[in-house]
Design a protein around this motif. Structure first.
Motif, PDB file in Angstrom:
ATOM      1  N   LEU A   1       0.824  -1.214   0.000  1.00 19.73           N
ATOM      2  CA  LEU A   1       0.000   0.000   0.000  1.00 19.73           C
ATOM      3  C   LEU A   1       0.856   1.261   0.000  1.00 19.73           C
ATOM      4  N   THR A   2       0.375   2.278  -0.686  1.00 23.14           N
ATOM      5  CA  THR A   2       1.033   3.578  -0.627  1.00 23.14           C
ATOM      6  C   THR A   2       0.657   4.252   0.685  1.00 23.14           C
TER       7      THR A   2
ATOM      8  N   LEU B   1      -7.196  -0.073   3.318  1.00 24.11           N
ATOM      9  CA  LEU B   1      -7.262  -1.528   3.454  1.00 24.11           C
ATOM     10  C   LEU B   1      -8.663  -1.901   3.924  1.00 24.11           C
ATOM     11  N   MET B   2      -9.248  -2.906   3.286  1.00 13.62           N
ATOM     12  CA  MET B   2     -10.540  -3.431   3.717  1.00 13.62           C
ATOM     13  C   MET B   2     -10.362  -4.905   4.028  1.00 13.62           C
TER      14      MET B   2
ATOM     15  N   PHE C   1      -1.531   0.992  10.884  1.00  9.69           N
ATOM     16  CA  PHE C   1      -2.805   1.385  10.276  1.00  9.69           C
ATOM     17  C   PHE C   1      -3.676   2.102  11.295  1.00  9.69           C
ATOM     18  N   ASP C   2      -4.506   3.001  10.812  1.00 10.88           N
ATOM     19  CA  ASP C   2      -5.528   3.649  11.638  1.00 10.88           C
ATOM     20  C   ASP C   2      -6.882   3.133  11.168  1.00 10.88           C
TER      21      ASP C   2
ATOM     22  N   ALA D   1      -9.238   0.393   7.155  1.00 16.12           N
ATOM     23  CA  ALA D   1      -8.112   1.028   7.839  1.00 16.12           C
ATOM     24  C   ALA D   1      -7.262   1.757   6.798  1.00 16.12           C
ATOM     25  N   ARG D   2      -6.621   2.812   7.253  1.00 22.86           N
ATOM     26  CA  ARG D   2      -5.757   3.596   6.396  1.00 22.86           C
ATOM     27  C   ARG D   2      -4.309   3.461   6.901  1.00 22.86           C
ATOM     28  N   LYS D   3      -3.412   3.262   5.937  1.00 20.58           N
ATOM     29  CA  LYS D   3      -1.992   3.160   6.288  1.00 20.58           C
ATOM     30  C   LYS D   3      -1.480   4.528   6.746  1.00 20.58           C
ATOM     31  N   ARG D   4      -0.816   4.520   7.900  1.00 25.87           N
ATOM     32  CA  ARG D   4      -0.251   5.755   8.438  1.00 25.87           C
ATOM     33  C   ARG D   4       0.920   6.213   7.587  1.00 25.87           C
TER      34      ARG D   4
END
Length: 154
Positions: free
Chosen positions: A7-8, A13-14, A58-59, A149-152
């Motif tokens: 992931l960038t 992410l799901m 991840f958040d 979730a989103r990659k920090r």
């Protein structure tokens, strides 16, 4: 680790997986079909999956659950099937051999009906099952857990 590399930064992410906190699965316990499917290797609830994602960069931005209408029926079917299998081992070898001939002739029909029965029953019972599913989903206790979730950024 590997997902984070692909992931960038700020990548989304799901994850969709069985919910260990599912009310239906907790009711049926180990007899639930969820615990007997070959593709279900690990089980998480909302808290453990959140901690796992956060500790890996991840958040969590959203969590949902879904109780499919057929799930309680499939779980009941699995539990009854395992109970009947356990009860069927009782008796003498002669009793079992005599029952075997009769069982083979009906087994073909049972297998065919078994595949589709939960879905047909869920359709027929949907006026009763739908409110149950809605209540369970609001508490994030449905069978299927979806987490976004989103990659920090580093």
């Amino acid at each position: 680790g590997n997902v984070s590399k692909v992931l960038t930064d700020n990548g989304l992410l799901m994850i969709v997986l069985p919910n260990l906190a599912s009310r239906t699965d907790r009711f049926f316990g180990f007899w639930s079909h969820t615990f007997h499917q070959a593709d279900h290797l690990f089980f998480y609830d909302q808290n453990t999956l959140s901690r796992l994602l956060e500790s890996n960069g991840f958040d969590v931005i959203a969590t949902r659950s879904k109780e499919h209408l057929h799930h309680p029926i499939t779980s009941l079917q699995c539990a009854l099937g395992r109970f009947i299998k356990a009860e069927g081992t009782k008796g003498t070898a002669g009793d079992q051999a005599a029952q075997g001939t009769q069982q083979r002739s009906t087994l073909r029909w049972i297998r065919l009906a078994k595949k589709n029965l939960p879905y047909w029953l869920a359709l027929l019972l949907s006026p009763l099952l739908w409110p149950y599913a809605c209540i369970i989903d609001k508490k994030c206790k449905g069978h299927e857990l979806t987490m976004f979730a989103r990659k920090r950024q580093p």
